[in-house]
Design a protein around this motif. Structure first.
Motif, PDB file in Angstrom:
ATOM      1  N   HIS A  86     -33.617   2.889  28.609  1.00 28.29           N
ATOM      2  CA  HIS A  86     -32.307   2.980  29.267  1.00 28.29           C
ATOM      3  C   HIS A  86     -31.609   4.233  28.750  1.00 28.29           C
ATOM      4  O   HIS A  86     -31.361   4.361  27.552  1.00 28.29           O
ATOM      5  CB  HIS A  86     -31.471   1.739  28.953  1.00 28.29           C
ATOM      6  N   ALA A  88     -28.297   6.938  29.463  1.00 31.08           N
ATOM      7  CA  ALA A  88     -27.003   7.113  30.114  1.00 31.08           C
ATOM      8  C   ALA A  88     -26.501   8.527  29.862  1.00 31.08           C
ATOM      9  O   ALA A  88     -26.328   8.924  28.704  1.00 31.08           O
ATOM     10  CB  ALA A  88     -25.996   6.096  29.606  1.00 31.08           C
ATOM     11  N   THR A  95     -29.007  12.051  37.256  1.00 30.69           N
ATOM     12  CA  THR A  95     -30.038  11.098  36.847  1.00 30.69           C
ATOM     13  C   THR A  95     -31.420  11.618  37.240  1.00 30.69           C
ATOM     14  O   THR A  95     -32.403  11.399  36.526  1.00 30.69           O
ATOM     15  CB  THR A  95     -29.800   9.735  37.511  1.00 30.69           C
ATOM     16  N   VAL A 116     -34.175   2.807  33.288  1.00 30.37           N
ATOM     17  CA  VAL A 116     -32.832   2.698  33.858  1.00 30.37           C
ATOM     18  C   VAL A 116     -32.093   3.959  33.433  1.00 30.37           C
ATOM     19  O   VAL A 116     -32.061   4.298  32.251  1.00 30.37           O
ATOM     20  CB  VAL A 116     -32.088   1.449  33.351  1.00 30.37           C
ATOM     21  N   GLU A 118     -28.400   6.057  33.971  1.00 31.22           N
ATOM     22  CA  GLU A 118     -27.030   6.051  34.474  1.00 31.22           C
ATOM     23  C   GLU A 118     -26.475   7.477  34.501  1.00 31.22           C
ATOM     24  O   GLU A 118     -26.744   8.265  33.594  1.00 31.22           O
ATOM     25  CB  GLU A 118     -26.139   5.202  33.583  1.00 31.22           C
ATOM     26  N   THR A 121     -25.873  10.434  40.883  1.00 29.85           N
ATOM     27  CA  THR A 121     -26.994  10.289  41.797  1.00 29.85           C
ATOM     28  C   THR A 121     -26.870  11.227  42.995  1.00 29.85           C
ATOM     29  O   THR A 121     -27.849  11.493  43.683  1.00 29.85           O
ATOM     30  CB  THR A 121     -27.094   8.849  42.329  1.00 29.85           C
ATOM     31  N   ARG A 153     -26.543   1.812  42.269  1.00 26.22           N
ATOM     32  CA  ARG A 153     -25.155   2.203  42.496  1.00 26.22           C
ATOM     33  C   ARG A 153     -25.073   3.719  42.610  1.00 26.22           C
ATOM     34  O   ARG A 153     -25.697   4.437  41.830  1.00 26.22           O
ATOM     35  CB  ARG A 153     -24.267   1.717  41.335  1.00 26.22           C
ATOM     36  N   GLY A 155     -23.459   7.423  42.304  1.00 27.40           N
ATOM     37  CA  GLY A 155     -22.617   8.103  41.323  1.00 27.40           C
ATOM     38  C   GLY A 155     -22.316   9.514  41.794  1.00 27.40           C
ATOM     39  O   GLY A 155     -23.223  10.324  41.958  1.00 27.40           O
ATOM     40  N   GLY A 161     -21.181   7.268  37.074  1.00 27.95           N
ATOM     41  CA  GLY A 161     -21.267   5.822  37.185  1.00 27.95           C
ATOM     42  C   GLY A 161     -22.421   5.321  38.023  1.00 27.95           C
ATOM     43  O   GLY A 161     -22.516   4.128  38.309  1.00 27.95           O
ATOM     44  N   TRP A 163     -26.422   4.412  39.023  1.00 33.35           N
ATOM     45  CA  TRP A 163     -27.440   3.625  38.317  1.00 33.35           C
ATOM     46  C   TRP A 163     -28.717   3.643  39.145  1.00 33.35           C
ATOM     47  O   TRP A 163     -28.711   3.230  40.305  1.00 33.35           O
ATOM     48  CB  TRP A 163     -26.932   2.194  38.139  1.00 33.35           C
ATOM     49  N   GLU A 165     -33.101   2.734  38.941  1.00 26.07           N
ATOM     50  CA  GLU A 165     -34.179   2.065  38.219  1.00 26.07           C
ATOM     51  C   GLU A 165     -35.514   2.585  38.726  1.00 26.07           C
ATOM     52  O   GLU A 165     -35.699   2.756  39.935  1.00 26.07           O
ATOM     53  CB  GLU A 165     -34.094   0.550  38.421  1.00 26.07           C
TER      54      GLU A 165
END
Length: 340
Positions: A86, A88, A95, A116, A118, A121, A153, A155, A161, A163, A165
């Motif tokens: 993960h 961030a 990302t 993952v 964050e 995007t 999500r 961003g 913000g 997200w 995967e």
């Protein structure tokens, strides 16, 4: 120890991402100075730090000088370890660019991985999620691995913000030939809005339609996201062929008319459609590394970018793999990897 001048070639963050990935796969340490020396604001940004941190985590690497604003680092790789990770960015930093740093090393590992990430995007100077999912990964999956990506999500800049995967089932890479894109199956233009007036997307689509007059009216659509995922706006232009999907994008920016952004993206798509090449201007450099690791293969593309020339120079330094460019009569460029 390989010494790299970060101001040469593309002169931006791509040098860092490629160098880290190649270092993890070859075991060759490197030092890079003049980081992003070709940019208005040189030195490491938050997204570059996160990408290098990700490389350190998956590869047991040591990196000195790693900090926002730093203009030099030394990177010493360890062993790539698959697993659940993960990362961030903490800003709207891309990302997709973090993913590009660790993707090839993990898809050659000895077990599956799940990522993952964050951050941003859909932001300037980086491919949107849809490009990674629909344009890049299908080509990679033809080479052996099985990689799937999900957008949880959106961003947008400056909030971030987002997200994503990504699941990676590794496999040895095999050479592929990507010279022909095949017949055009469908086209589409989508204006994405989050906390932005509907009029912005409407103006973008009308402008794009003028530059792409052969596209059917029903292919132009607006998608409104919940306001809490914004404010943000993206325009995605998609052309789906038998063998490849090309996506051109534009992102809303304060002070820049929606019409100008849409016109630029539509002209790029029109230019790609007018050529017979497989890879567009943003896919070409991202194919150099996996093709080099596969030990060969070729693809046709449009006019070469500095990103592509920089990628070719780096794989030759780390792997000794040559990349040959040959121009065809129709203007397309044939890129042959593994040829000196």
């Amino acid at each position: 120890m390989i010494i790299i001048d970060g101001s040469e070639g593309e002169g931006g963050g791509q040098v860092l991402r490629y160098a880290c990935a190649l270092s993890l796969m070859t075991g060759e340490a490197f030092t890079i100075g003049n980081i992003r020396g070709g940019r208005e604001k040189p030195g490491l940004m938050r997204q570059h730090v996160t990408a290098i941190e990700a490389a350190c985590v998956i590869g047991g690497a040591e990196c000195t000088g790693l900090a926002v604003g730093s203009n030099s680092i030394s990177f010493r790789p360890g062993r790539v370890t698959p697993g659940d990770y993960h990362f961030a960015v903490g800003t709207a930093g891309s990302t997709a660019l973090v993913l590009q740093t660790v993707l090839v090393p993990l898809m050659l590992a000895d077990a599956p991985s799940r990522l993952v990430i964050e951050g941003g995007t859909h932001a300037m100077a980086a491919p949107p999620f849809e490009f990674i999912e629909r344009t890049l990964l299908p080509v990679i999956n033809r080479m052996g691995p099985t990689i799937s990506a999900r957008l949880v999500r959106h961003g947008f800049f400056p909030r971030g913000g987002g997200w994503i995967e990504v699941d990676i089932v590794p496999a040895a890479l095999r050479p592929v030939e990507c010279a022909e894109r095949g017949a055009l199956r469908r086209v589409g233009a989508t204006a994405i809005l989050a906390g932005i007036p509907f009029d912005v997307g409407d103006r973008e689509l009308k402008t794009a339609a003028k530059t792409l007059p052969d596209w059917p009216p029903e292919s132009f659509v607006t998608r409104q996201l919940p306001a809490d995922q914004g404010p943000g706006n993206a325009l995605l232009l998609e052309a789906v062929f038998d063998n490849v999907t090309e996506i051109m994008s534009a992102f809303g920016k304060i002070g820049v008319p929606a019409e100008r952004l849409a016109k630029t993206a539509a002209r790029r798509m029109a230019g790609y459609l007018a050529c017979e090449a497989f890879a567009g201007p943003y896919l070409q450099d991202q194919l150099i590394l996996p093709f080099a690791i596969a030990g060969g293969g070729h693809f046709s593309t449009v006019k070469l970018s500095q990103h592509t020339l920089t990628a070719a120079a780096l794989v030759e330094r780390f792997l000794g793999t040559g990349v040959r460019f040959a121009e065809h009569e129709d203007g397309a460029i044939l890129v042959e990897v593994g040829r000196s």
